[in-house]
Design an enzyme around this catalytic site. Structure first.
Site, short mmCIF file in Angstrom:
data_model
loop_
_atom_site.label_atom_id
_atom_site.label_comp_id
_atom_site.label_asym_id
_atom_site.label_seq_id
_atom_site.Cartn_x
_atom_site.Cartn_y
_atom_site.Cartn_z
N ARG A 35 11.03 12.14 -12.85
CA ARG A 35 9.63 12.60 -12.94
C ARG A 35 9.52 13.97 -13.62
NH1 ARG A 35 6.88 10.71 -7.21
NH2 ARG A 35 6.30 8.63 -7.91
N LYS A 197 7.39 -9.04 0.90
CA LYS A 197 6.29 -9.76 1.55
C LYS A 197 5.18 -10.19 0.60
CE LYS A 197 6.71 -7.62 6.06
NZ LYS A 197 6.13 -6.66 6.98
N GLY A 353 8.30 0.73 -6.50
CA GLY A 353 9.36 1.58 -5.98
C GLY A 353 10.74 0.95 -6.03
N GLY A 376 3.14 3.37 -5.72
CA GLY A 376 1.81 2.96 -5.26
C GLY A 376 0.80 2.94 -6.40
N1 LIG Z 1 15.13 -12.68 0.47
C1 LIG Z 1 14.81 -11.52 1.00
N2 LIG Z 1 14.78 -11.35 2.33
C2 LIG Z 1 14.45 -10.15 2.85
N3 LIG Z 1 14.15 -9.05 2.12
C3 LIG Z 1 14.16 -9.17 0.80
C4 LIG Z 1 14.50 -10.40 0.17
N4 LIG Z 1 14.45 -10.19 -1.17
C5 LIG Z 1 14.11 -8.92 -1.35
N5 LIG Z 1 13.94 -8.28 -0.19
C6 LIG Z 1 13.64 -6.87 0.04
O1 LIG Z 1 12.40 -6.49 -0.53
C7 LIG Z 1 12.37 -5.09 -0.63
C8 LIG Z 1 11.52 -4.67 -1.78
O2 LIG Z 1 10.20 -5.10 -1.58
P1 LIG Z 1 8.95 -4.28 -2.14
O3 LIG Z 1 7.79 -5.19 -2.03
O4 LIG Z 1 8.91 -2.97 -1.45
O5 LIG Z 1 9.40 -4.06 -3.69
P2 LIG Z 1 8.71 -3.24 -4.85
O6 LIG Z 1 7.44 -3.90 -5.21
O7 LIG Z 1 9.67 -3.01 -5.94
O8 LIG Z 1 8.41 -1.81 -4.25
P3 LIG Z 1 6.99 -1.14 -3.89
O9 LIG Z 1 6.33 -2.05 -2.88
O10 LIG Z 1 7.43 0.17 -3.31
O11 LIG Z 1 6.21 -1.02 -5.15
C9 LIG Z 1 13.82 -4.66 -0.83
O12 LIG Z 1 14.16 -3.72 0.16
C10 LIG Z 1 14.61 -5.94 -0.68
O13 LIG Z 1 15.77 -5.79 0.10
O1 LIG Z 2 5.85 9.19 -4.76
C1 LIG Z 2 4.69 8.79 -4.86
O2 LIG Z 2 4.37 7.59 -4.77
C2 LIG Z 2 3.63 9.80 -5.22
O3 LIG Z 2 4.17 11.05 -5.43
C3 LIG Z 2 2.52 9.82 -4.18
O4 LIG Z 2 2.99 10.25 -2.96
P1 LIG Z 2 2.17 9.91 -1.63
O5 LIG Z 2 2.36 8.43 -1.38
O6 LIG Z 2 2.76 10.77 -0.54
O7 LIG Z 2 0.72 10.22 -1.89
#
Ligand SMILES: Nc1ncnc2c1ncn2[C@@H]1O[C@H](COP(=O)(O)OP(=O)(O)OP(=O)(O)O)[C@@H](O)[C@H]1O
Ligand SMILES: O=C(O)[C@H](O)COP(=O)(O)O
Length: 395
Positions: A35, A197, A353, A376
């Site tokens: 970042r 999920k 993330g 997010g």
């Molecule tokens: N088959 C599975 N069973 C359980 N957990 C799983 C499976 N496949 C992936 N995961 C878990 O899903 C998590 C990631 O899900 P998430 O929805 O947070 O991903 P992302 O979209 O990249 O992140 P964010 O939601 O922060 O944007 C990981 O920690 C991973 O271990």
């Molecule tokens: O890391 C992030 O997603 C941003 O810096 C926002 O942080 P926050 O979820 O604490 O608002």
């Protein structure tokens, strides 16, 4: 859309909202400087114009003033990346900040202490935003990662710069990348959605069904769909209350002509651990006591073909529990496929993330077209929301 190039910063002070919310280790060293590196072009352009920069950011989610969340810890890293000395104000508003900002000469940088040491920041307090606005002549928002927050420094402050506000290069690039995928994407457009999920991705799925030709659903989300379709999923993660919704999504996709690809096989494990016993299973026939933790080899072959045929690719969410080596193969294989397709001319955007963490961990960062700096913020963009930090500049 006003960007930096619409302004000349000679003898001007830019008040820049950056997102320097970076991870630190126990010694307060920055463990991922992406970042900071990403904000460099904006800062350098302003300095090269003959202007000065007042940088403001949050770090973590402190409760009041807490030393471990002080932005002073990251000064050496910023100086290292920018090659310029960074001055520091130990409070983001008040006399010290105002005196130091007023004394800035062209080519100089002042970093303000963590904005969230004041609760007014997250509350979007107008008086606090006005105090911040006194520190610069032009407001630049380059904090994509925080653009989904209607906070004082990301949104409210913009109203005090009616004719002197713009996006930084990073924020402009993030907006452009999302547009390239969701609005102007060269067909066929593919979205790969993984992660844990269905519930956290529903709005994203519903929004992108109007924008994509193919949708790969992977990760933990898979099993809610498979169970809803009548499969046996053993102990795999599942949201029973979302099964109806899963069927509805499949129906909507069909009506809209979107081809949905679910895994056909999985790597099943007899416990949620790296050294569990594993076997390849038909995704619809996972035995009791076993859970699907990664995509299987046949699924990966199918996904590879779809990825290869796509000209625009969005990837959000890993295909398996990539944090454990035994279940990282699917995510790595998908990264390989996307890298190959990108090399052949496709545009690929990775956001979210955990998918960004996976891309970095497995070395795909330079092999995809763009890796978003927002978690997010990216998710909310994909949900079709207008982010308040972006709207405040466009107003
Ligand atoms: N088959 C599975 N069973 C359980 N957990 C799983 C499976 N496949 C992936 N995961 C878990 O899903 C998590 C990631 O899900 P998430 O929805 O947070 O991903 P992302 O979209 O990249 O992140 P964010 O939601 O922060 O944007 C990981 O920690 C991973 O271990
Ligand atoms: O890391 C992030 O997603 C941003 O810096 C926002 O942080 P926050 O979820 O604490 O608002």
């Amino acid at each position: 859309m006003k960007t930096l190039n619409d302004f000349n910063f000679k003898d001007k002070k830019a008040l820049i909202r950056v997102d320097f919310n970076v991870p630190l280790n126990d010694n307060f060293e920055v463990t991922d400087a992406t970042r900071i590196i990403s904000a460099k072009p904006t800062i350098i352009k302003i300095l090269e114009d003959g202007g000065s920069c007042v940088l403001m950011s949050h770090l973590g989610r402190p409760k009041g003033v807490q030393d471990e969340f002080s932005l002073k810890h990251i000064i050496p890293k910023i100086e290292d990346i920018l090659g310029v000395e960074v001055k520091f104000a130990s409070n983001c508003v008040g006399e010290e900040a105002e005196t130091k900002a007023a004394a800035l000469k062209p080519g100089e940088i002042l970093l303000l202490e963590n904005l969230r040491f004041h609760e007014e920041e997250t509350k979007g307090d107008e008086a606090f935003a006005q105090q911040l606005s006194n520190l610069g002549d032009i407001y630049v928002n380059d904090a994509f990662g925080t653009a989904h927050r209607a906070h004082a420094s990301t949104t409210i402050v913009a109203q005090f710069f009616p004719n002197a506000k713009c996006f930084g290069y990073l924020l402009a690039k993030e907006i452009e990348s999302i547009k390239k995928v969701l609005e102007d994407g060269q067909k066929p457009v593919l979205a790969v959605l993984g992660g844990a999920k269905v519930s956290s991705k529903i709005t994203v799925i519903e929004n992108i069904l109007d924008k994509v030709d193919h949708l790969i659903i992977g990760g933990g989300m898979t099993f809610t769909f498979i169970k809803a379709l009548g499969g046996t999923i053993g102990d795999s993660i599942c949201e029973d209350d979302k099964m109806e919704l899963a069927l509805d999504i499949l129906k909507q996709a069909e009506a809209k002509g979107v081809k949905v690809h679910l895994p056909v096989d999985v790597i099943a494990a007899d416990s949620f651990s790296n050294d569990a016993n594993t076997k390849v299973c038909d995704v619809r026939q996972i035995p009791e006591g076993w859970q699907g933790l990664d995509a299987g080899p046949e699924s990966l072959q199918i996904f590879d073909k779809v990825v290869n045929e796509s000209k625009t690719i969005l990837w959000n969410g890993p295909l398996g529990v990539f944090e454990m080596e035994s279940f990282a193969k699917g995510t790595i294989a998908l990264g390989d496929s996307i890298a190959k397709s990108t090399k052949n001319g496709a545009f690929s955007l990775v956001g979210g993330g955990d998918s960004v963490a996976a891309v970095k961990q497995f070395g795909f960062e330079d092999k995809v077209s763009y890796v978003s700096t927002g978690g997010g913020a990216m998710l909310e963009s994909l949900e079709g929301k207008t982010l308040p930090g972006i709207a405040a500049i466009l107003d």
